[in-house]
Motif scaffolding. Structure first.
Motif, PDB file in Angstrom:
ATOM      1  N   TRP A  57       0.810  -1.210   0.000  1.00  0.00           N
ATOM      2  CA  TRP A  57       0.000   0.000   0.000  1.00  0.00           C
ATOM      3  C   TRP A  57       0.849   1.267   0.000  1.00  0.00           C
TER       4      TRP A  57
ATOM      5  N   LYS B  30     -12.077   8.128  12.907  1.00  0.00           N
ATOM      6  CA  LYS B  30     -12.435   9.542  12.935  1.00  0.00           C
ATOM      7  C   LYS B  30     -13.302   9.813  14.157  1.00  0.00           C
TER       8      LYS B  30
ATOM      9  N   LEU C 159     -12.663   3.033  11.274  1.00  0.00           N
ATOM     10  CA  LEU C 159     -13.041   2.920   9.867  1.00  0.00           C
ATOM     11  C   LEU C 159     -13.464   1.495   9.534  1.00  0.00           C
TER      12      LEU C 159
ATOM     13  N   GLU D 230     -14.929   1.048   3.913  1.00  0.00           N
ATOM     14  CA  GLU D 230     -14.412   2.405   3.737  1.00  0.00           C
ATOM     15  C   GLU D 230     -12.905   2.441   3.495  1.00  0.00           C
ATOM     16  N   ARG D 231     -12.288   1.267   3.377  1.00  0.00           N
ATOM     17  CA  ARG D 231     -10.832   1.199   3.249  1.00  0.00           C
ATOM     18  C   ARG D 231     -10.410   0.938   1.808  1.00  0.00           C
ATOM     19  N   PRO D 232      -9.305   1.511   1.330  1.00  0.00           N
ATOM     20  CA  PRO D 232      -8.475   2.463   2.052  1.00  0.00           C
ATOM     21  C   PRO D 232      -9.198   3.789   2.237  1.00  0.00           C
ATOM     22  N   GLY D 233      -8.961   4.422   3.361  1.00  0.00           N
ATOM     23  CA  GLY D 233      -9.627   5.678   3.647  1.00  0.00           C
ATOM     24  C   GLY D 233      -8.838   6.530   4.615  1.00  0.00           C
ATOM     25  N   HIS D 234      -9.016   7.831   4.475  1.00  0.00           N
ATOM     26  CA  HIS D 234      -8.311   8.768   5.336  1.00  0.00           C
ATOM     27  C   HIS D 234      -8.964   8.817   6.718  1.00  0.00           C
ATOM     28  N   VAL D 235      -8.130   8.927   7.737  1.00  0.00           N
ATOM     29  CA  VAL D 235      -8.598   8.945   9.118  1.00  0.00           C
ATOM     30  C   VAL D 235      -7.946  10.114   9.849  1.00  0.00           C
TER      31      VAL D 235
ATOM     32  N   SER E  25      -1.053  13.009   5.529  1.00  0.00           N
ATOM     33  CA  SER E  25      -2.224  12.130   5.508  1.00  0.00           C
ATOM     34  C   SER E  25      -2.022  10.902   6.385  1.00  0.00           C
TER      35      SER E  25
ATOM     36  N   VAL F 210      -3.835   7.090   6.593  1.00  0.00           N
ATOM     37  CA  VAL F 210      -4.723   6.232   5.815  1.00  0.00           C
ATOM     38  C   VAL F 210      -4.793   4.854   6.458  1.00  0.00           C
TER      39      VAL F 210
END
Length: 320
Positions: free
Chosen positions: A156, A171, A177, A181-186, A252, A254
């Motif tokens: 990744w 979040k 998460l 919702e993955r990959p996703g920003h947290v 970021s 993630v």
């Protein structure tokens, strides 16, 4: 299978050859009371990673535990003063039969949860790590890591080269998460399941200075850029403390798919010696960290307000 748990295997989807990230370090702090279990379960799982070459597993064992709770006057830190490692250390840590990839680091004193990361970064700098090819992954001493764990972080890294990658994070106050919702920003990451940091984040030393701000002056390696009023509670919660600084600096965070599979040795975390994850004061630590970033840096204001809004319903006995 390992016990009653399935060990994830590396697949072609996780292959990473050739790969720009050629140097991977794994860092872990181990308490004296957990040393035996770590050597029996966690360390072998780290050394048995599939499809990736590990530069070193850095086992951080402070020479001395200080009473940071008393020194910093914080009721939400705990004291490890007086704890000691057995001497000599076990044969799998020192001696002629030690795996060549295992490196023991002995910082002069305990740095709280900062010890999970900072001694390893300093060691990597001495070893000539560069921004273009080096990663450090922080793990927990109470977890068995599946065989595809390290390969997952490298795979990744190609999609999110500059980001901090985590197997778990979320979040708001508690929202981890979900799989869909993955990959996703947290907003925050959780070190227990593994967090990957590009060495480039530490190249100029400024992030290290910021992270060291809550430490007593004699434990800092540099002036923390004249920062003031850093909460001592941050020493007990690397998850939120480093995530807050990454937010300030615009980096970021993630959470990636497939991060599950790391599991505790006991039937529940609380069965382990000196377990902190269910500390009744964990929410107080996070609240004070959020309030610091809101007041001093204008970030995470929504988190600080959320703690104040829901203080009556957020039980101190429940860990975040």
């Amino acid at each position: 299978m390992h016990g009653n748990h399935v060990v994830l295997r590396a697949t072609s989807a996780l292959a990473c050859f050739p790969c720009a990230w050629s140097r991977l370090w794994i860092s872990v702090t181990v308490l004296p009371s957990r040393l035996e279990a770590f050597g029996r379960d966690c360390l072998p799982s780290l050394l048995a990673q599939e499809g990736v070459d590990i530069e070193e597993v850095l086992v951080v064992l402070p020479l001395r535990f200080r009473d940071l709770k008393r020194e910093l006057g914080s009721p939400v830190l705990r004291s490890l003063a007086g704890q000691q490692y057995r001497s000599p250390l076990p044969g799998w840590l020192e001696g002629t039969n030690v795996d060549s990839r295992v490196r023991v680091l002995r910082p002069s004193a305990d740095l709280g949860t900062l010890g999970k990361l900072l001694p390893g970064v300093e060691h990597m700098r001495r070893r000539g790590a560069s921004a273009s090819d080096a990663l450090i992954v922080v793990v927990d001493d109470t977890r068995y890591q599946p065989g595809a764990f390290a390969n997952l972080h490298i795979r990744w890294s190609e999609s999110f080269p500059g980001a901090v990658l985590a197997a778990e994070g979320g979040k708001g106050l508690r929202s981890v998460l979900g799989d869909g919702e993955r990959p996703g920003h947290v907003e925050w990451v959780q070190q227990w399941a593994g967090v990957r940091y590009p060495f480039a984040l530490f190249l100029d030393g400024s992030l290290e200075r910021q992270l060291q701000c809550p430490l007593p002056p004699d434990l800092r390696t540099a002036d923390p850029d004249h920062l003031q009023n850093c909460p001592p509670e941050a020493l007990g919660d690397l998850d939120w403390w480093i995530s807050g600084w990454l937010e300030v600096r615009g980096h970021s965070r993630v959470v990636v798919p497939g991060g599950g599979g790391a599991w505790a040795f006991g039937s529940h975390d609380s069965t382990l010696p000196d377990q902190l994850s269910a500390s009744p004061l964990s929410e107080t630590r996070k609240r004070r960290i959020a309030e610091y970033f809101s007041t001093a840096h204008g970030t995470w204001t929504h988190l600080a307000k959320a703690f104040a809004r829901y203080a009556a319903t957020l039980s101190e006995g429940s860990a975040l």
